[in-house]
Write a protein that holds these residues in place. Structure first.
Motif, PDB file in Angstrom:
ATOM      1  N   UNK A 163     -15.244  42.272  -0.125  1.00  0.00           N
ATOM      2  CA  UNK A 163     -16.166  43.320   0.319  1.00  0.00           C
ATOM      3  C   UNK A 163     -15.925  44.605  -0.458  1.00  0.00           C
ATOM      4  N   UNK A 164     -14.656  44.983  -0.598  1.00  0.00           N
ATOM      5  CA  UNK A 164     -14.315  46.211  -1.301  1.00  0.00           C
ATOM      6  C   UNK A 164     -14.748  46.143  -2.764  1.00  0.00           C
ATOM      7  N   UNK A 165     -14.453  45.022  -3.436  1.00  0.00           N
ATOM      8  CA  UNK A 165     -14.839  44.881  -4.836  1.00  0.00           C
ATOM      9  C   UNK A 165     -16.357  44.878  -5.006  1.00  0.00           C
ATOM     10  N   UNK A 166     -17.078  44.252  -4.083  1.00  0.00           N
ATOM     11  CA  UNK A 166     -18.544  44.272  -4.142  1.00  0.00           C
ATOM     12  C   UNK A 166     -19.076  45.701  -4.028  1.00  0.00           C
ATOM     13  N   UNK A 167     -18.486  46.482  -3.131  1.00  0.00           N
ATOM     14  CA  UNK A 167     -18.945  47.860  -2.962  1.00  0.00           C
ATOM     15  C   UNK A 167     -18.608  48.722  -4.175  1.00  0.00           C
ATOM     16  N   UNK A 168     -17.435  48.511  -4.756  1.00  0.00           N
ATOM     17  CA  UNK A 168     -17.075  49.256  -5.965  1.00  0.00           C
ATOM     18  C   UNK A 168     -18.027  48.879  -7.100  1.00  0.00           C
ATOM     19  N   UNK A 169     -18.311  47.589  -7.224  1.00  0.00           N
ATOM     20  CA  UNK A 169     -19.241  47.133  -8.266  1.00  0.00           C
ATOM     21  C   UNK A 169     -20.617  47.772  -8.097  1.00  0.00           C
ATOM     22  N   UNK A 187     -21.517  54.662 -16.660  1.00  0.00           N
ATOM     23  CA  UNK A 187     -20.650  54.416 -17.813  1.00  0.00           C
ATOM     24  C   UNK A 187     -19.430  53.547 -17.491  1.00  0.00           C
ATOM     25  N   UNK A 188     -19.078  53.431 -16.218  1.00  0.00           N
ATOM     26  CA  UNK A 188     -17.929  52.618 -15.815  1.00  0.00           C
ATOM     27  C   UNK A 188     -18.349  51.261 -15.241  1.00  0.00           C
ATOM     28  N   UNK A 228     -14.451  46.901 -13.433  1.00  0.00           N
ATOM     29  CA  UNK A 228     -13.808  45.807 -12.692  1.00  0.00           C
ATOM     30  C   UNK A 228     -13.589  44.585 -13.574  1.00  0.00           C
ATOM     31  N   UNK A 229     -14.596  44.241 -14.365  1.00  0.00           N
ATOM     32  CA  UNK A 229     -14.438  43.072 -15.238  1.00  0.00           C
ATOM     33  C   UNK A 229     -13.348  43.308 -16.274  1.00  0.00           C
ATOM     34  N   UNK A 230     -13.260  44.518 -16.780  1.00  0.00           N
ATOM     35  CA  UNK A 230     -12.279  44.833 -17.819  1.00  0.00           C
ATOM     36  C   UNK A 230     -10.854  44.745 -17.286  1.00  0.00           C
ATOM     37  N   UNK A 231     -10.626  45.243 -16.068  1.00  0.00           N
ATOM     38  CA  UNK A 231      -9.256  45.319 -15.558  1.00  0.00           C
ATOM     39  C   UNK A 231      -8.890  44.244 -14.541  1.00  0.00           C
TER      40      UNK A 231
END
Length: 101
Positions: free
Chosen positions: A33-39, A46-47, A51-54
């Protein structure tokens, strides 16, 4: 020490409800859930690939077989990931399971 109160106030689950710190939650579900919201928050900016990079990677599934003529054949399929579930039974440390895998 770090207080999680600001996170509790800011974070909302998929239904828009705030976190209830006294309730037990599934860690994997919370992380997704957290990663979906950050995405979603990074999308279009520009960022966007942060998530994919790190945190991203690619799993490769390979099938090897001998064809009728005796030659080896290989088929490979790659799938992107951000989280890998590891089965850690009877292992003292996560580093040991990664070395085996």
């Amino acid at each position: 020490s770090v207080s999680p109160l600001r996170l509790f106030r800011a974070y909302r689950d998929f239904e828009g409800a705030p976190i209830q710190p006294q309730e037990q939650r599934d860690a994997d579900e919370f992380l997704h859930e957290l990663l979906d919201q950050v995405e979603q928050a990074l999308k279009g900016g520009p960022q966007a690939q942060l998530l994919d990079r790190y945190m991203g990677g690619s799993l490769s599934e390979q099938l090897l077989w001998r064809s009728a003529d005796g030659s080896w054949q290989k088929k490979e399929r790659r799938e992107p990931f951000r989280v890998i579930m590891l089965d850690i039974k009877r292992v003292e440390h996560i580093v040991l399971i990664i070395r085996v895998a």
